[in-house]
Motif scaffolding. Sequence first.
Motif, PDB file in Angstrom:
ATOM      1  N   ARG A   1     -12.693  46.562  -0.276  1.00  0.00           N
ATOM      2  CA  ARG A   1     -11.981  45.410   0.279  1.00  0.00           C
ATOM      3  C   ARG A   1     -11.300  45.855   1.568  1.00  0.00           C
ATOM      4  O   ARG A   1     -10.737  46.953   1.628  1.00  0.00           O
ATOM      5  CB  ARG A   1     -10.931  44.886  -0.691  1.00  0.00           C
ATOM      6  CG  ARG A   1     -10.190  43.677  -0.118  1.00  0.00           C
ATOM      7  CD  ARG A   1      -8.953  43.241  -0.887  1.00  0.00           C
ATOM      8  NE  ARG A   1      -9.108  43.212  -2.323  1.00  0.00           N
ATOM      9  CZ  ARG A   1      -8.151  43.631  -3.171  1.00  0.00           C
ATOM     10  NH1 ARG A   1      -7.014  44.137  -2.735  1.00  0.00           N
ATOM     11  NH2 ARG A   1      -8.339  43.555  -4.462  1.00  0.00           N
ATOM     12  N   LEU A   2     -11.341  45.012   2.579  1.00  0.00           N
ATOM     13  CA  LEU A   2     -10.671  45.311   3.834  1.00  0.00           C
ATOM     14  C   LEU A   2      -9.194  44.950   3.702  1.00  0.00           C
ATOM     15  O   LEU A   2      -8.853  43.819   3.372  1.00  0.00           O
ATOM     16  CB  LEU A   2     -11.317  44.512   4.974  1.00  0.00           C
ATOM     17  CG  LEU A   2     -10.883  44.900   6.374  1.00  0.00           C
ATOM     18  CD1 LEU A   2     -11.361  46.308   6.725  1.00  0.00           C
ATOM     19  CD2 LEU A   2     -11.418  43.899   7.391  1.00  0.00           C
ATOM     20  N   GLU A   3      -8.330  45.944   3.928  1.00  0.00           N
ATOM     21  CA  GLU A   3      -6.884  45.733   3.860  1.00  0.00           C
ATOM     22  C   GLU A   3      -6.254  46.346   5.098  1.00  0.00           C
ATOM     23  O   GLU A   3      -6.396  47.554   5.336  1.00  0.00           O
ATOM     24  CB  GLU A   3      -6.308  46.382   2.600  1.00  0.00           C
ATOM     25  CG  GLU A   3      -6.818  45.748   1.317  1.00  0.00           C
ATOM     26  CD  GLU A   3      -6.271  46.409   0.066  1.00  0.00           C
ATOM     27  OE1 GLU A   3      -5.687  47.513   0.149  1.00  0.00           O
ATOM     28  OE2 GLU A   3      -6.434  45.813  -1.017  1.00  0.00           O
TER      29      GLU A   3
ATOM     30  N   GLN B   1     -13.572  41.788  10.603  1.00  0.00           N
ATOM     31  CA  GLN B   1     -12.789  41.237   9.492  1.00  0.00           C
ATOM     32  C   GLN B   1     -13.638  40.734   8.325  1.00  0.00           C
ATOM     33  O   GLN B   1     -13.298  39.748   7.662  1.00  0.00           O
ATOM     34  CB  GLN B   1     -11.863  40.120   9.986  1.00  0.00           C
ATOM     35  CG  GLN B   1     -10.860  40.570  11.030  1.00  0.00           C
ATOM     36  CD  GLN B   1      -9.873  41.580  10.468  1.00  0.00           C
ATOM     37  OE1 GLN B   1      -9.207  41.297   9.484  1.00  0.00           O
ATOM     38  NE2 GLN B   1      -9.788  42.743  11.074  1.00  0.00           N
TER      39      GLN B   1
ATOM     40  N   SER C   1     -14.319  40.713   4.740  1.00  0.00           N
ATOM     41  CA  SER C   1     -13.283  41.031   3.747  1.00  0.00           C
ATOM     42  C   SER C   1     -13.742  41.917   2.589  1.00  0.00           C
ATOM     43  O   SER C   1     -12.928  42.614   1.994  1.00  0.00           O
ATOM     44  CB  SER C   1     -12.658  39.749   3.196  1.00  0.00           C
ATOM     45  OG  SER C   1     -13.634  38.925   2.612  1.00  0.00           O
ATOM     46  N   HIS C   2     -15.041  41.911   2.267  1.00  0.00           N
ATOM     47  CA  HIS C   2     -15.543  42.714   1.146  1.00  0.00           C
ATOM     48  C   HIS C   2     -16.879  43.359   1.497  1.00  0.00           C
ATOM     49  O   HIS C   2     -17.683  42.762   2.221  1.00  0.00           O
ATOM     50  CB  HIS C   2     -15.743  41.851  -0.100  1.00  0.00           C
ATOM     51  CG  HIS C   2     -14.468  41.409  -0.720  1.00  0.00           C
ATOM     52  ND1 HIS C   2     -13.787  40.286  -0.313  1.00  0.00           N
ATOM     53  CD2 HIS C   2     -13.725  41.942  -1.713  1.00  0.00           C
ATOM     54  CE1 HIS C   2     -12.687  40.152  -1.031  1.00  0.00           C
ATOM     55  NE2 HIS C   2     -12.635  41.146  -1.897  1.00  0.00           N
TER      56      HIS C   2
ATOM     57  N   GLU D   1     -15.277  42.339  -7.092  1.00  0.00           N
ATOM     58  CA  GLU D   1     -14.852  41.442  -6.015  1.00  0.00           C
ATOM     59  C   GLU D   1     -15.915  41.405  -4.928  1.00  0.00           C
ATOM     60  O   GLU D   1     -16.560  42.418  -4.675  1.00  0.00           O
ATOM     61  CB  GLU D   1     -13.548  41.954  -5.385  1.00  0.00           C
ATOM     62  CG  GLU D   1     -12.325  41.670  -6.183  1.00  0.00           C
ATOM     63  CD  GLU D   1     -11.038  41.965  -5.398  1.00  0.00           C
ATOM     64  OE1 GLU D   1     -11.049  41.956  -4.145  1.00  0.00           O
ATOM     65  OE2 GLU D   1     -10.027  42.205  -6.056  1.00  0.00           O
ATOM     66  N   PRO D   2     -16.111  40.283  -4.314  1.00  0.00           N
ATOM     67  CA  PRO D   2     -15.393  39.021  -4.476  1.00  0.00           C
ATOM     68  C   PRO D   2     -16.021  38.088  -5.515  1.00  0.00           C
ATOM     69  O   PRO D   2     -15.673  36.921  -5.600  1.00  0.00           O
ATOM     70  CB  PRO D   2     -15.500  38.400  -3.083  1.00  0.00           C
ATOM     71  CG  PRO D   2     -16.852  38.823  -2.613  1.00  0.00           C
ATOM     72  CD  PRO D   2     -17.020  40.223  -3.161  1.00  0.00           C
TER      73      PRO D   2
ATOM     74  N   ASP E   1     -18.354  37.037   4.896  1.00  0.00           N
ATOM     75  CA  ASP E   1     -17.181  37.378   4.088  1.00  0.00           C
ATOM     76  C   ASP E   1     -17.458  38.576   3.195  1.00  0.00           C
ATOM     77  O   ASP E   1     -16.535  39.238   2.743  1.00  0.00           O
ATOM     78  CB  ASP E   1     -16.786  36.171   3.219  1.00  0.00           C
ATOM     79  CG  ASP E   1     -16.368  34.993   4.075  1.00  0.00           C
ATOM     80  OD1 ASP E   1     -15.336  35.098   4.743  1.00  0.00           O
ATOM     81  OD2 ASP E   1     -17.098  33.979   4.087  1.00  0.00           O
ATOM     82  N   TRP E   2     -18.733  38.831   2.936  1.00  0.00           N
ATOM     83  CA  TRP E   2     -19.161  39.923   2.058  1.00  0.00           C
ATOM     84  C   TRP E   2     -20.485  40.468   2.563  1.00  0.00           C
ATOM     85  O   TRP E   2     -21.331  39.707   3.031  1.00  0.00           O
ATOM     86  CB  TRP E   2     -19.326  39.402   0.636  1.00  0.00           C
ATOM     87  CG  TRP E   2     -20.068  40.283  -0.307  1.00  0.00           C
ATOM     88  CD1 TRP E   2     -19.566  41.359  -0.992  1.00  0.00           C
ATOM     89  CD2 TRP E   2     -21.442  40.183  -0.698  1.00  0.00           C
ATOM     90  NE1 TRP E   2     -20.558  41.920  -1.780  1.00  0.00           N
ATOM     91  CE2 TRP E   2     -21.718  41.211  -1.609  1.00  0.00           C
ATOM     92  CE3 TRP E   2     -22.475  39.314  -0.346  1.00  0.00           C
ATOM     93  CZ2 TRP E   2     -22.964  41.394  -2.192  1.00  0.00           C
ATOM     94  CZ3 TRP E   2     -23.731  39.497  -0.911  1.00  0.00           C
ATOM     95  CH2 TRP E   2     -23.957  40.525  -1.827  1.00  0.00           C
TER      96      TRP E   2
ATOM     97  N   TRP F   1     -10.853  50.058   5.051  1.00  0.00           N
ATOM     98  CA  TRP F   1     -11.551  49.841   3.790  1.00  0.00           C
ATOM     99  C   TRP F   1     -10.835  50.558   2.648  1.00  0.00           C
ATOM    100  O   TRP F   1     -10.505  51.725   2.760  1.00  0.00           O
ATOM    101  CB  TRP F   1     -12.993  50.337   3.867  1.00  0.00           C
ATOM    102  CG  TRP F   1     -13.826  49.502   4.781  1.00  0.00           C
ATOM    103  CD1 TRP F   1     -14.306  49.851   5.998  1.00  0.00           C
ATOM    104  CD2 TRP F   1     -14.243  48.152   4.562  1.00  0.00           C
ATOM    105  NE1 TRP F   1     -15.015  48.803   6.550  1.00  0.00           N
ATOM    106  CE2 TRP F   1     -14.991  47.753   5.680  1.00  0.00           C
ATOM    107  CE3 TRP F   1     -14.066  47.250   3.518  1.00  0.00           C
ATOM    108  CZ2 TRP F   1     -15.564  46.488   5.798  1.00  0.00           C
ATOM    109  CZ3 TRP F   1     -14.623  45.987   3.628  1.00  0.00           C
ATOM    110  CH2 TRP F   1     -15.362  45.616   4.752  1.00  0.00           C
TER     111      TRP F   1
END
Length: 128
Positions: free
Chosen positions: A92-94, A74, A76-77, A113-114, A48-49, A98
Amino acid sequence: RGGPGGWRILSEPEIHLGSDVLVPDWAGWRRARLPHRPATAYYPIAPDWVCEILSPSTAVLDRLRKMAIYAREQVSHAWLLDPVACSLEVLRLENGRWTILATHAGPEVVRAEPFDEIELDLAALWAD
């Protein structure tokens, strides 16, 4: 201990993502997604990171190749930590891309974050 918890954070884990094998400097999984270490010597689940510590010999690999794979998978951070410049980039992945949320430098105390529930003293990361 004594913090918000909920993460499994490892130094230099081997991660297998499709045909790609990566070893980030640090990686973290939310315990809900990775409640136990896998039976294999590697991790088959994207974290996740991730945190990559940039150096002149690895910066291009970290910024270009690895970040593209992390986005595809995917994650996320991501943090890009540059000990020479004494800087931390928080991403952050949006929508598959990035986004830089913050750039910190020097001896700041930050929330990033996160892990924005805790304070991080960047001065502790930089060499004297």
